[in-house]
Design a protein around this motif. Sequence first.
Motif, PDB file in Angstrom:
ATOM      1  N   HIS A 154      -3.187  -3.951   2.825  1.00 53.48           N
ATOM      2  CA  HIS A 154      -4.404  -3.521   3.513  1.00 53.48           C
ATOM      3  C   HIS A 154      -4.287  -3.375   5.017  1.00 53.48           C
ATOM      4  CE1 HIS A 154      -8.592  -2.649   4.050  1.00 53.48           C
ATOM      5  NE2 HIS A 154      -8.862  -3.774   4.664  1.00 53.48           N
ATOM      6  N   ASP A 195       0.824  -1.215   0.000  1.00 51.68           N
ATOM      7  CA  ASP A 195       0.000   0.000   0.000  1.00 51.68           C
ATOM      8  C   ASP A 195       0.861   1.269   0.000  1.00 51.68           C
ATOM      9  OD1 ASP A 195      -1.140  -2.362   1.121  1.00 51.68           O
ATOM     10  OD2 ASP A 195      -2.839  -1.198   1.861  1.00 51.68           O
ATOM     11  N   HIS A 223      -6.004  -7.137  -2.802  1.00 54.32           N
ATOM     12  CA  HIS A 223      -5.676  -6.052  -1.891  1.00 54.32           C
ATOM     13  C   HIS A 223      -5.717  -6.473  -0.416  1.00 54.32           C
ATOM     14  CE1 HIS A 223      -5.171  -2.261  -0.003  1.00 54.32           C
ATOM     15  NE2 HIS A 223      -6.344  -2.339   0.590  1.00 54.32           N
ATOM     16  N   ASP A 238      -4.588   0.689  -2.883  1.00 57.47           N
ATOM     17  CA  ASP A 238      -4.444   1.806  -1.930  1.00 57.47           C
ATOM     18  C   ASP A 238      -3.325   2.759  -2.354  1.00 57.47           C
ATOM     19  OD1 ASP A 238      -6.602   0.862  -0.610  1.00 57.47           O
ATOM     20  OD2 ASP A 238      -5.618   0.597   1.336  1.00 57.47           O
ATOM     21  N   ASN A 294      -9.456  -0.794  -1.120  1.00 65.80           N
ATOM     22  CA  ASN A 294     -10.660  -0.171  -0.556  1.00 65.80           C
ATOM     23  C   ASN A 294     -10.627   1.355  -0.710  1.00 65.80           C
ATOM     24  OD1 ASN A 294      -8.552  -0.607   1.465  1.00 65.80           O
ATOM     25  ND2 ASN A 294      -9.930   0.425   2.893  1.00 65.80           N
ATOM     26  N   HIS A 295      -9.435   1.946  -0.796  1.00 68.20           N
ATOM     27  CA  HIS A 295      -9.383   3.400  -0.981  1.00 68.20           C
ATOM     28  C   HIS A 295      -9.745   3.799  -2.410  1.00 68.20           C
ATOM     29  CE1 HIS A 295      -7.822   4.848   2.972  1.00 68.20           C
ATOM     30  NE2 HIS A 295      -7.612   3.552   3.080  1.00 68.20           N
TER      31      HIS A 295
HETATM   32 MN    MN Z   1      -6.643  -0.990   2.275  1.00 67.96          MN
END
Ligand code: MN
Length: 245
Positions: free
Chosen positions: A203, A18, A164, A53, A85-86
């Motif tokens: 993550h 990330d 991720h 990310d 998720n970002h």
């Molecule tokens: Mn993440």
Amino acid sequence: MTSTAPTTGGRRVYAVGDIHGHTDALTPLIRALQDDLAGDPVAERPLLVFLGDYFDRGPDSRGVVDMILELEADGPFEVVALKGNHEDALLRVLTDADFGPNWIRNWGRATLRSYGVEVPAPGLEAAETARVQADLQAALPPRHRDFLARCVMSRTVGDYLFVHAGVRPGVALAAQDDKDLMWIRYDFLESEADFGKVVVHGHTPSDAPELRVNRIGIDTGVYYSGVLTAVRLEGTDQRIFQARA
Ligand SMILES: [Mn+2]
């Protein structure tokens, strides 16, 4: 997973954890990977997998995306960019007004600044969400919007699966929910199950890379530790690379 050591089947893969807006760490890490490849070349173009990310927290989300796009266009690697998720959140922010205030408050301030979008004063996130959405839509270069749309959920190489966040234990890899692939934490991290592949993921930050039998975690929390981590996988060999912001 078999009882023998997991293998890429011969291909070399570099996976990067990330990045969160940290071009200051990504630049020396990519240089280290390029030096590694130059000093130890392979016949087939290696894969360079970004585990997602790219945005939020750190100062230069825009620069991170530009670096990945440059590596895609020109260089010794076949580039794969996974969706974190970002990235999922940023896509939602662009269209979902209900989601905007929390993102601005918790994650998005640095991203807005990196795209030259005025950040609402604390307390005014909800009142200014529509303005922020419109400004961000206008500020995102088309190639960045296209990049967001092109990020993929996973990639398989030999005995390894790159995602991720992780996978849901007890669910077949082909039946996994995208939300788990981008967001799952402890149900995955604490599992000692055989997932069917060795899962290479980011993550959830850890102080050091986690090289386990069923998973390899390489998010070392660059936005607070200053350390960005990559793993090189080739055949059954596993090797860690790190750079500091
Ligand atoms: Mn993440």
